[in-house]
Motif scaffolding. Structure first.
Motif, short mmCIF file in Angstrom:
data_model
loop_
_atom_site.label_atom_id
_atom_site.label_comp_id
_atom_site.label_asym_id
_atom_site.label_seq_id
_atom_site.Cartn_x
_atom_site.Cartn_y
_atom_site.Cartn_z
N LEU A 90 0.86 6.90 -6.62
CA LEU A 90 -0.30 7.76 -6.88
C LEU A 90 0.03 9.21 -6.55
O LEU A 90 -0.39 10.14 -7.25
N TYR A 91 0.76 9.39 -5.46
CA TYR A 91 1.19 10.75 -5.08
C TYR A 91 2.10 11.34 -6.16
O TYR A 91 1.96 12.50 -6.56
N LEU A 139 1.49 7.00 6.47
CA LEU A 139 0.77 6.17 7.44
C LEU A 139 0.98 4.69 7.16
O LEU A 139 1.19 3.89 8.09
N ALA A 140 0.96 4.31 5.89
CA ALA A 140 1.18 2.91 5.52
C ALA A 140 2.58 2.45 5.89
O ALA A 140 2.78 1.33 6.36
N VAL A 141 3.56 3.33 5.70
CA VAL A 141 4.94 3.01 6.09
C VAL A 141 5.03 2.81 7.60
O VAL A 141 5.70 1.89 8.09
N PHE A 142 4.35 3.68 8.34
CA PHE A 142 4.34 3.57 9.80
C PHE A 142 3.74 2.24 10.24
O PHE A 142 4.29 1.55 11.11
N ILE A 143 2.62 1.86 9.63
CA ILE A 143 1.97 0.58 9.96
C ILE A 143 2.88 -0.59 9.59
O ILE A 143 2.98 -1.57 10.34
N MET A 144 3.58 -0.47 8.47
CA MET A 144 4.50 -1.53 8.04
C MET A 144 5.61 -1.72 9.07
O MET A 144 5.92 -2.86 9.46
N VAL A 145 6.21 -0.63 9.52
CA VAL A 145 7.32 -0.70 10.48
C VAL A 145 6.84 -1.27 11.81
O VAL A 145 7.49 -2.16 12.39
N ILE A 146 5.69 -0.79 12.29
CA ILE A 146 5.16 -1.27 13.57
C ILE A 146 4.82 -2.76 13.48
O ILE A 146 5.16 -3.55 14.38
N THR A 162 -1.19 9.44 3.42
CA THR A 162 -1.60 8.04 3.59
C THR A 162 -0.45 7.08 3.33
O THR A 162 -0.37 6.01 3.94
N SER A 163 0.47 7.44 2.43
CA SER A 163 1.63 6.58 2.19
C SER A 163 2.55 6.57 3.42
O SER A 163 3.10 5.52 3.77
N LEU A 209 0.83 -1.21 0.00
CA LEU A 209 0.00 0.00 0.00
C LEU A 209 0.86 1.26 0.00
O LEU A 209 0.54 2.25 -0.67
N ALA A 210 1.96 1.21 0.76
CA ALA A 210 2.86 2.37 0.81
C ALA A 210 3.43 2.68 -0.56
O ALA A 210 3.48 3.84 -0.98
#
Length: 250
Positions: A147-148, A166-173, A163-164, A140-141
């Motif tokens: 898209l950005y 945020l997706a990176v943050f979720i991936m790392v966590i 949102t990208s 997603l990131a």
């Protein structure tokens, strides 16, 4: 030639009577529904001996032993089911019922914030689940960043960029939780007491003093081992040694 024909006959007979794990599982379920719990257990265990594991298999084994009022095996297999799938609500519920049959009453020590966080968040899902979340978030990131990059409107670019991130943050966590989960599960050994009564010693020798006793169904943590002895720890912090045959590792 006769030996060859005989071999084909034997092979055909074996294949004719052999059953797939799915067929065996269905047969065991039917036996369970009809109250033939011992026979159902035999078939469930035969499936396990084939190297097949699932939370459904262990859950059904736990139920079968519970119906026979066998405390230790029922708790043991409910725990194994939850080790594979911590979100199996039926196993969680039935484990609570099975624990009511145990004799030992052990009050857990208060947990620190990090211990509660590990139990309620990191161990809430399996390593595989956290890893899948991390992989999905990474895709997603990348997609959101593309898209950005190719979008033209300023508001749209800002939306895709945020949102990208945020997706990176979720991936790392998620990735960090996955590795932490793996580390905890790998380095934490637990077991269930299988003997009716167990004397726990202060040292790994038969002549050492008894510090406390345990009964079947109690869950312990394995800290160390020496020869045929296991060093165990209870949820209330008590530590001692017991013979390895007194328990079964989950």
């Amino acid at each position: 030639m006769k030996k060859l024909v005989f071999s084909f006959v034997v092979l055909f007979t074996v294949l004719s009577y052999s059953q797939t794990p799915e067929a065996l599982f269905s047969k065991a379920n039917s036996l369970y529904k009809n109250g033939n719990y011992s026979k159902a257990i035999d078939i469930y265990l035969s499936i396990e001996k084939q190297g097949l594991q699932s939370d459904e298999l262990y859950y059904n084994l736990g139920n079968s032993y519970y119906k026979l009022n066998k405390v230790a095996p029922s708790i043991y297999y409910y725990e194994k089911a939850l080790k594979i799938n911590p979100l199996n609500e039926d196993a969680i519920s039935n484990l609570a019922f099975a624990k009511r049959m145990t004799i030992d009453v052990i009050e857990e020590l208060p947990k620190t914030f990090l211990q509660r966080f590990s139990a309620n968040v990191i161990l809430k899902y399996t390593f595989d689940t956290w890893a899948i979340i991390a992989v999905i978030a990474s895709f997603l990131a990348v997609l959101l960043f593309l898209l950005y990059y190719f979008s033209s409107g300023s508001k749209t670019k800002l939306l895709f960029f945020n949102t990208s991130i945020l997706a990176v943050f979720i991936m790392v966590i998620s990735a960090s939780f996955a590795f932490k989960n793996y580390d905890i599960v790998k380095n934490t050994k637990t077991a269930i007491i299988f003997k009716d009564k167990v004397d726990v010693k202060n040292a790994p020798t038969n002549t050492s003093d008894e510090v406390f006793e345990l009964h079947e169904g109690t869950k312990v943590q394995i800290l160390d081992e020496l020869d045929n002895w296991k060093k165990i720890k209870l949820a209330d912090g008590k530590i001692g040694w017991t013979i390895a045959n007194n328990l079964k590792e989950i």
